[in-house]
Design a protein around this motif. Structure first.
Motif, PDB file in Angstrom:
ATOM      1  N   SER A  22      15.213  39.959  22.215  1.00 46.29           N
ATOM      2  CA  SER A  22      15.576  39.980  23.631  1.00 46.29           C
ATOM      3  C   SER A  22      14.820  38.877  24.356  1.00 46.29           C
ATOM      4  O   SER A  22      13.664  38.598  24.057  1.00 46.29           O
ATOM      5  CB  SER A  22      15.235  41.333  24.244  1.00 46.29           C
ATOM      6  OG  SER A  22      13.847  41.593  24.149  1.00 46.29           O
ATOM      7  N   GLY A  26      17.290  36.366  30.188  1.00 44.79           N
ATOM      8  CA  GLY A  26      18.614  36.226  29.614  1.00 44.79           C
ATOM      9  C   GLY A  26      18.705  35.097  28.594  1.00 44.79           C
ATOM     10  O   GLY A  26      17.760  34.310  28.422  1.00 44.79           O
ATOM     11  N   PHE A  28      21.347  32.890  28.642  1.00 43.72           N
ATOM     12  CA  PHE A  28      22.235  31.856  29.177  1.00 43.72           C
ATOM     13  C   PHE A  28      21.471  30.539  29.277  1.00 43.72           C
ATOM     14  O   PHE A  28      20.329  30.494  29.702  1.00 43.72           O
ATOM     15  CB  PHE A  28      22.746  32.264  30.557  1.00 43.72           C
ATOM     16  CG  PHE A  28      23.665  31.263  31.180  1.00 43.72           C
ATOM     17  CD1 PHE A  28      23.216  30.359  32.129  1.00 43.72           C
ATOM     18  CD2 PHE A  28      24.985  31.206  30.785  1.00 43.72           C
ATOM     19  CE1 PHE A  28      24.066  29.429  32.698  1.00 43.72           C
ATOM     20  CE2 PHE A  28      25.854  30.266  31.345  1.00 43.72           C
ATOM     21  CZ  PHE A  28      25.389  29.385  32.307  1.00 43.72           C
ATOM     22  N   ARG A  70      25.276  36.944  19.224  1.00 44.92           N
ATOM     23  CA  ARG A  70      24.644  36.731  20.537  1.00 44.92           C
ATOM     24  C   ARG A  70      25.380  37.574  21.560  1.00 44.92           C
ATOM     25  O   ARG A  70      26.600  37.496  21.669  1.00 44.92           O
ATOM     26  CB  ARG A  70      24.723  35.261  20.896  1.00 44.92           C
ATOM     27  CG  ARG A  70      24.133  34.857  22.234  1.00 44.92           C
ATOM     28  CD  ARG A  70      24.182  33.337  22.350  1.00 44.92           C
ATOM     29  NE  ARG A  70      23.599  32.857  23.590  1.00 44.92           N
ATOM     30  CZ  ARG A  70      23.424  31.576  23.872  1.00 44.92           C
ATOM     31  NH1 ARG A  70      23.794  30.645  23.002  1.00 44.92           N
ATOM     32  NH2 ARG A  70      22.881  31.211  25.008  1.00 44.92           N
ATOM     33  N   ASP A  71      24.654  38.401  22.291  1.00 43.61           N
ATOM     34  CA  ASP A  71      25.238  39.228  23.324  1.00 43.61           C
ATOM     35  C   ASP A  71      24.652  38.775  24.663  1.00 43.61           C
ATOM     36  O   ASP A  71      23.522  39.130  25.002  1.00 43.61           O
ATOM     37  CB  ASP A  71      24.937  40.707  23.060  1.00 43.61           C
ATOM     38  CG  ASP A  71      25.708  41.640  23.966  1.00 43.61           C
ATOM     39  OD1 ASP A  71      25.980  41.239  25.126  1.00 43.61           O
ATOM     40  OD2 ASP A  71      26.035  42.749  23.545  1.00 43.61           O
ATOM     41  N   VAL A  72      25.442  38.005  25.388  1.00 46.20           N
ATOM     42  CA  VAL A  72      24.939  37.450  26.646  1.00 46.20           C
ATOM     43  C   VAL A  72      24.676  38.550  27.665  1.00 46.20           C
ATOM     44  O   VAL A  72      23.703  38.499  28.426  1.00 46.20           O
ATOM     45  CB  VAL A  72      25.936  36.415  27.208  1.00 46.20           C
ATOM     46  CG1 VAL A  72      25.453  35.878  28.538  1.00 46.20           C
ATOM     47  CG2 VAL A  72      26.112  35.278  26.218  1.00 46.20           C
ATOM     48  N   ARG A  73      25.519  39.590  27.681  1.00 47.43           N
ATOM     49  CA  ARG A  73      25.349  40.670  28.661  1.00 47.43           C
ATOM     50  C   ARG A  73      24.051  41.431  28.425  1.00 47.43           C
ATOM     51  O   ARG A  73      23.382  41.850  29.375  1.00 47.43           O
ATOM     52  CB  ARG A  73      26.529  41.629  28.603  1.00 47.43           C
ATOM     53  CG  ARG A  73      27.839  41.045  29.111  1.00 47.43           C
ATOM     54  CD  ARG A  73      28.946  42.072  29.026  1.00 47.43           C
ATOM     55  NE  ARG A  73      29.108  42.568  27.660  1.00 47.43           N
ATOM     56  CZ  ARG A  73      29.876  43.604  27.335  1.00 47.43           C
ATOM     57  NH1 ARG A  73      30.526  44.263  28.267  1.00 47.43           N
ATOM     58  NH2 ARG A  73      29.983  43.965  26.076  1.00 47.43           N
ATOM     59  N   LYS A  74      23.678  41.604  27.163  1.00 50.26           N
ATOM     60  CA  LYS A  74      22.460  42.341  26.839  1.00 50.26           C
ATOM     61  C   LYS A  74      21.259  41.425  26.662  1.00 50.26           C
ATOM     62  O   LYS A  74      20.168  41.890  26.374  1.00 50.26           O
ATOM     63  CB  LYS A  74      22.679  43.166  25.567  1.00 50.26           C
ATOM     64  CG  LYS A  74      23.725  44.256  25.710  1.00 50.26           C
ATOM     65  CD  LYS A  74      23.838  45.065  24.427  1.00 50.26           C
ATOM     66  CE  LYS A  74      24.864  46.176  24.568  1.00 50.26           C
ATOM     67  NZ  LYS A  74      25.001  46.970  23.308  1.00 50.26           N
ATOM     68  N   ASN A  75      21.483  40.123  26.811  1.00 44.95           N
ATOM     69  CA  ASN A  75      20.384  39.156  26.671  1.00 44.95           C
ATOM     70  C   ASN A  75      19.709  39.252  25.310  1.00 44.95           C
ATOM     71  O   ASN A  75      18.468  39.148  25.210  1.00 44.95           O
ATOM     72  CB  ASN A  75      19.338  39.368  27.775  1.00 44.95           C
ATOM     73  CG  ASN A  75      19.920  39.201  29.155  1.00 44.95           C
ATOM     74  OD1 ASN A  75      20.845  38.427  29.352  1.00 44.95           O
ATOM     75  ND2 ASN A  75      19.399  39.938  30.114  1.00 44.95           N
ATOM     76  N   THR A  76      20.490  39.457  24.272  1.00 44.97           N
ATOM     77  CA  THR A  76      19.901  39.613  22.947  1.00 44.97           C
ATOM     78  C   THR A  76      20.583  38.732  21.905  1.00 44.97           C
ATOM     79  O   THR A  76      21.751  38.360  22.037  1.00 44.97           O
ATOM     80  CB  THR A  76      19.972  41.069  22.461  1.00 44.97           C
ATOM     81  OG1 THR A  76      21.344  41.464  22.396  1.00 44.97           O
ATOM     82  CG2 THR A  76      19.197  41.994  23.350  1.00 44.97           C
TER      83      THR A  76
END
Length: 114
Positions: A22, A26, A28, A70-76
């Motif tokens: 994490s 974020g 991004f 990569r999960d941008v919404r979960k920042n992971t």
């Protein structure tokens, strides 16, 4: 920026583990995200990466067994590791690069017993 890696542990050969990383603030804007591993005897090596153009890279040693996502919404950033082998035993690190600066997580230990 701080990266927090988790998910390591002890698993038998043939088993699976999922590592997560994490990022504070974020994920991004990073143009490279990846997972590396290191043992006391070896240099740190790349095990999976997502490049800026979204291509995914695996070395032969992990291809077909490891999956980076990569999960941008979960920042992971995650690393799904299947069919684990004793030689996968190492400390695993996540890395993200932004504007030419590398950020590393603290490492999480994966031990695969035979």
């Amino acid at each position: 920026v701080q990266l927090q890696a988790s998910g390591g542990g002890l698993v038998q050969a043939g088993g699976s583990l999922r590592l997560s990383c994490s990022a504070s603030g974020g994920t991004f804007g990073y143009n490279f995200v990846g997972w590396y591993r290191q043992t006391p005897e070896e240099q740190r090596e790349l095990v999976a990466a997502i490049r800026a153009d979204r291509t995914i890279v695996y070395p032969d040693s992990t291809k077909g067994r490891f999956t980076i996502s990569r999960d941008v919404r979960k920042n992971t950033i995650s690393l799904q590791m299947n069919s684990l082998r004793p030689e996968d035993t190492a400390v695993y690190y996540c890395k993200m690069t932004r504007a030419g600066v590398d950020f590393w997580g603290q490492g999480t230990l994966v031990t695969v017993s035979s």
